[in-house]
Design an enzyme around this catalytic site. Sequence first.
Site, PDB file in Angstrom:
ATOM      1  N   GLU A  14       0.833  -1.214   0.000  1.00 42.02           N
ATOM      2  CA  GLU A  14       0.000   0.000   0.000  1.00 42.02           C
ATOM      3  C   GLU A  14       0.867   1.263   0.000  1.00 42.02           C
ATOM      4  OE1 GLU A  14      -2.547  -1.368   3.350  1.00 42.02           O
ATOM      5  OE2 GLU A  14      -4.171  -0.847   1.973  1.00 42.02           O
ATOM      6  N   GLU A  68      -4.132  -9.955   3.179  1.00 46.71           N
ATOM      7  CA  GLU A  68      -5.105  -9.616   4.234  1.00 46.71           C
ATOM      8  C   GLU A  68      -6.297 -10.566   4.270  1.00 46.71           C
ATOM      9  OE1 GLU A  68      -3.467  -7.437   2.471  1.00 46.71           O
ATOM     10  OE2 GLU A  68      -3.024  -5.647   3.645  1.00 46.71           O
TER      11      GLU A  68
END
Length: 720
Positions: free
Chosen positions: A123, A145
Amino acid sequence: MTATQHTSTIRWEQGADDVVVLTLDDPSSSANTVNDAYVASMAETVDRLEREKESIRGVVLTSAKKTFFAGGDLRSLIQATPDTRQQVLAHVTLVKSQLRRLETLGLPVAAAINGTALGGGLEIALACHHRVVLDDPTVKLGFPEVTLGLLPGAGGIVRTVRLLGLTTALLELLLQGQRVRPDKALKLGLVHETAGDRDELIAKARAWVLANEAAQQPYDVQGYRVPGGTPSSPSLASTLPAFPANLTKQLKGAPYPAPYAILSAAVESLQVDVDTAFVVEGRYFVDLVVGQISTNMIQALWFDLNRVNGGASRPAVAATFSATKVGVLGAGMMGAGIAHAFAKVGVDVVLKDVSTEAAEKGRAHVAGSVGKQVSRGRLTQHEADAFLARITPTGDAADLAGCDVIVEAVFEDQALKRQVLSEAEAHALPDALLASNTSTLPITGLAEGVRRREDVVGMHFFSPVDKMPLVELIVGERTSDAALARAYDVVRQIGKTPIVVRDSRGFFTSRVFGTLVLEGAALLAEGLAPSSVERAALQAGFPAGPLTLLDEVTLTLPLKVSVEAAKAGSTEDHPGLAVLRALVERGRTGKAAGQGFFDWTPEKRVWPGLSELFPTTDAVPFADAQERLLFAMAVETARCVEERVLSSVEDANVGSILGIGFPPLYGGVLQYVDQYVGGVAGFVARADELADIYGERFRPPALLLERAVPAGSLRAAVSA
Ligand code: NAI
């Protein structure tokens, strides 16, 4: 001239060319994570960049660690509860806003990705305008995730759907948590360039920064069109309605919230501007973080797994053992798989069967799967040849000379196993570890065939060996700590996860797996339609239905196990056994015979005769059916704890997920008890209720009542 200033986790170095190199380097840890120190450092860094913007030409972001950045801080994420929702939201919003400020500074920012960047690490890289990655196949980029019940909440969804397009982002990265290598990342458009070494990496990032003064994120440029369109574009609008149904199909109806949240966040984020999209993504993230399922998955698949792999159940024997030559006895399905696992990590294998020809068959089996890897480009022919050359097939026990580990995988027959172990003992090194892959026979009994009984240990692999990550180690009455430690080390050497259990009938995994499949058969006998039995399991999160599993392991196996148990004095007669007997009497023994609960014609279908034998009444509510499958396993595991077959909650949780398909969303078979509504007390009350209605097998063992309820959790009670 170089100006250097240290912030706590981000180093600032401004070069003569006025490019600032920011190096992520958390001094408190071997990996960078999104902890408080990172957030504080990033705040200072972005403030300073904004302040000194006029004297800076651009920014290169890299890391001093082996990996680029490890991602979120799971220690804090697992503690989130609905009560801390506001704090979690504030935290993720802050992390995101810092990255947004970085990409809208008005300076070009390039990421020099020097190692693996997963989750939060990717990210951060995506908030840079340009990404260069080290071209090393061990480097992985991705968003794992979802495998922990979470979603990338620091802009990962918003940016990937805008940069790669909705379908690609969802299918290639987000929904399954794939980890991609640099070459694939380049193909996907996740990175822009690769570099051969670290110097080239920084040089390329720097050169790009110097040549792209006016850099902006593509989605911040007026008129940018998202690849594949947005939900309002006709092409996407026509396919979009199928997405949720496809997802449900892919998950087989299991109630995992994360993939649905990812899908919703991805679609909704494309219907609004970038800043609103971040808000949407953040809300979905917080819902998942504070929920029970992410807590369960993080606990089991991160903390418990790390403890198991970190040696929590390994006796404290100092020296780490490493096998150099392994003798595998029996070149059948399991023996071939075990030989493969050792050869793969460079260990020489003597593969012994009744004759060289029989052993050759096992080696040919390995050659087949190695050949597939060559054709897929995962191995070169040269590597494949070297690999196979490590396996020596033989029919002569004398060839076991020099072996420091023996793994026995002949037919499931006590006398035969004793005989081959004793023969191997005579030829292998005088202190060789003597392991048996038996799935049911007590290890203490098998050890009676050899002289060095303290060196005998159970090493129970799962089928198919190359895919199954678990090995159950069984400690016999005479097994020494030294032998157990060696067995543990050997399993780690081949990259698998070892759990440790005490010797008893069915050990832990086979015994608890047995309760699952027999419960499925019992449900059928009580009038639940076969398709409902299967659906109950799938929708509870099991990877397959119990009737399918029974057909796969063959119906005669649980019957054989029950006969052995009766011989050993057991008086239990599970109602599921009568169902198996009824089918076996009709020649329907399972998949290998082409017929069991199902007709295994190319399109597998329920045997029509089943409804005559067991008419459907639907007397058992569907929700009860689901709970019966889960409770049967949990209650039996609690009995294993009570009988000291298991002595670690971590081993139980990890073993149940990796070995016998207990739904990961519950965090494993004992975490299921702890996370049940009302905690252990709630579980006990419900188990008693099930026992009153459906049979004493659901009655929870006293251990649960006496120790776990006051302790607050089974985990606390067992570790006390
Ligand atoms: P298999 O029938 O495929 O292979 C057994 C092999 O042992 C055959 O190749 C046979 O020729 C060989 N053998 C027989 N007598 C021998 C002797 N005196 N010396 C050397 N080799 C001899 O059986 P499979 O499925 O590979 O199972 C082997 C063991 O692994 C059994 O104890 C089984 O309970 C256990 N196991 C099986 C699992 C499965 O899913 N099939 C899972 C976990 C354990």
